[in-house]
Design an enzyme around this catalytic site. Structure first.
Site, PDB file in Angstrom:
ATOM      1  N   LYS A   1      -8.001   2.575  10.164  1.00 37.31           N
ATOM      2  CA  LYS A   1      -8.844   3.401   9.283  1.00 37.31           C
ATOM      3  C   LYS A   1     -10.174   2.685   9.030  1.00 37.31           C
ATOM      4  O   LYS A   1     -11.243   3.300   9.091  1.00 37.31           O
ATOM      5  CB  LYS A   1      -8.119   3.661   7.953  1.00 37.31           C
ATOM      6  CG  LYS A   1      -6.994   4.683   8.114  1.00 37.31           C
ATOM      7  CD  LYS A   1      -6.010   4.678   6.967  1.00 37.31           C
ATOM      8  CE  LYS A   1      -4.823   5.575   7.296  1.00 37.31           C
ATOM      9  NZ  LYS A   1      -3.688   5.413   6.404  1.00 37.31           N
TER      10      LYS A   1
ATOM     11  N   GLN B   1      -2.227   2.896   0.777  1.00 42.81           N
ATOM     12  CA  GLN B   1      -1.327   2.977   1.935  1.00 42.81           C
ATOM     13  C   GLN B   1       0.135   2.983   1.470  1.00 42.81           C
ATOM     14  O   GLN B   1       0.559   2.112   0.720  1.00 42.81           O
ATOM     15  CB  GLN B   1      -1.595   1.788   2.874  1.00 42.81           C
ATOM     16  CG  GLN B   1      -0.810   1.825   4.160  1.00 42.81           C
ATOM     17  CD  GLN B   1      -1.192   3.001   5.062  1.00 42.81           C
ATOM     18  OE1 GLN B   1      -2.362   3.286   5.279  1.00 42.81           O
ATOM     19  NE2 GLN B   1      -0.194   3.705   5.572  1.00 42.81           N
TER      20      GLN B   1
ATOM     21  N   ASP C   1      -6.395  11.652   0.503  1.00 43.67           N
ATOM     22  CA  ASP C   1      -5.082  11.804   1.131  1.00 43.67           C
ATOM     23  C   ASP C   1      -4.447  13.139   0.722  1.00 43.67           C
ATOM     24  O   ASP C   1      -3.470  13.582   1.329  1.00 43.67           O
ATOM     25  CB  ASP C   1      -4.180  10.649   0.648  1.00 43.67           C
ATOM     26  CG  ASP C   1      -3.378  10.048   1.763  1.00 43.67           C
ATOM     27  OD1 ASP C   1      -3.606  10.432   2.932  1.00 43.67           O
ATOM     28  OD2 ASP C   1      -2.510   9.195   1.488  1.00 43.67           O
TER      29      ASP C   1
END
Ligand code: NAP
Length: 297
Positions: free
Chosen positions: A54, A98, A121
């Protein structure tokens, strides 16, 4: 049957990145750079690799990237304090924590601490609510919107199509179903969600024009699940021993590709399919968050 059209993630993602580069020019003209912060707690090797990719993609695109690596022993108040700092940082438009987190940290508490306007997200209850309500100011989770984008790229008509999604997680199955059942372009489908309690699953799946597998079981979807001419999207990522290289492993999907592909009009491979799209849609959500901040000025 003729050969299926293989929907490669890299081709679809290239389209997304082309659009982002145009958006980026407009941001640059206004002196702004989309910024993404990724927080990693602990040193799980797979999570480390995801975070690194990312970060790399942000830099390639010219986004501002902030990688925050915290030890596995980090306690909830410390993590929440870091998130709060990022919530207030004007250079950061998107925040991603994460997953999975170490067991002592409650994921829902952490997700809810992220400012929904920076939740790229798409897992904050506010954004999931907006997904249900078809409110375009929300962020859809990245893997589901990546799947929708793949269908769009392959020219698959979704309006009125029968879709069966196997899997009902919020992260994947349920969110894909919500996107495809919504009103509008690349949606308007008739969607059934299947799960481990679904009866006569192969027969149900054979009714699908579009079959989406998000189960987490290698080669679960076999040829008897698929009707001729169906489109199959394989979200699954499973690490299994590689018989060709003893002692090594390889990634395969939830779909038994070799036997299913000959039946399909279009299919996504694993690796090189949906996985590639997840990062592309994360970048797209970050650019969207940046654009919304500018619009609010
Ligand atoms: P998950 O939370 O474990 O959900 C799996 C779903 O599959 C559950 O709803 C489960 O049903 C259902 N299921 C399990 N066994 C079944 C069976 N025998 N018949 C029918 N349904 C069954 O997993 P997830 O997070 O959604 O992820 C699914 C897969 O996608 C995994 O392989 C994951 O690695 C992959 N993934 C890929 C990406 C990407 O970027 N490509 C992103 C996220 C996830 P119940 O609810 O009844 O238990």
């Amino acid at each position: 049957m003729t050969e299926p059209f293989v929907i490669r993630g890299a081709d679809v993602a290239a389209d997304v990145y082309r659009e982002l580069s145009v958006q980026l020019e407009a941001f640059t003209a206004r002196g702004v750079r989309p910024g993404l912060a990724v927080i990693l707690v602990g040193d799980d090797p797979a999570s480390k690799a995801y975070v690194a990719s990312k970060d790399r993609k942000c830099r390639e695109l010219g986004f501002y990237s902030l990688k925050l690596e915290l030890p596995a022993s980090t306690q909830l108040p410390e993590l929440l304090a870091e998130i709060e700092k990022l919530n207030r940082d004007p250079a950061i438009h998107g925040i991603l924590v994460q997953m999975p987190l170490p067991r002592h940290l409650d994921e829902q508490t952490v997700i809810r601490a992220i400012d929904p306007r920076k939740d790229v997200d798409g897992l904050h209850p506010m954004n999931l609510g907006k997904l249900v309500m078809e409110d375009p100011t929300g962020f859809a989770p990245c893997t589901p919107s990546g799947c929708q984008r793949m269908l769009q790229f392959a020219g698959v008509a979704t309006a009125g199509a029968r879709v069966v999604v196997i899997g009902r997680s919020l992260l994947v199955g349920k969110s894909i179903a919500l996107l495809l059942v919504s009103r509008g372009t690349h949606a308007d489908a008739t969607v059934t969600i299947a799960h481990s309690r679904t009866r006569e699953l192969p027969a149900l799946c054979r009714e699908a024009d579009i079959l989406i597998a998000a189960i987490g079981k290698p080669n679960f979807v076999t040829a008897d699940f698929v009707r001729d001419g169906a489109v199959v999207i394989d979200v699954g990522i499973n690490r299994v021993p590689d018989p060709a290289r003893p002692g090594h492993s390889k990634l395969i999907g939830d779909v038994a590709y070799e036997e299913v592909a000959p039946r399909c009009k279009a299919i996504t491979p694993v690796p090189g399919g949906v996985g590639v799209m997840t990062i592309a849609m994360l970048m797209a959500n970050t650019a969207k968050a940046c654009g919304m901040t500018l619009a609010a000025l």
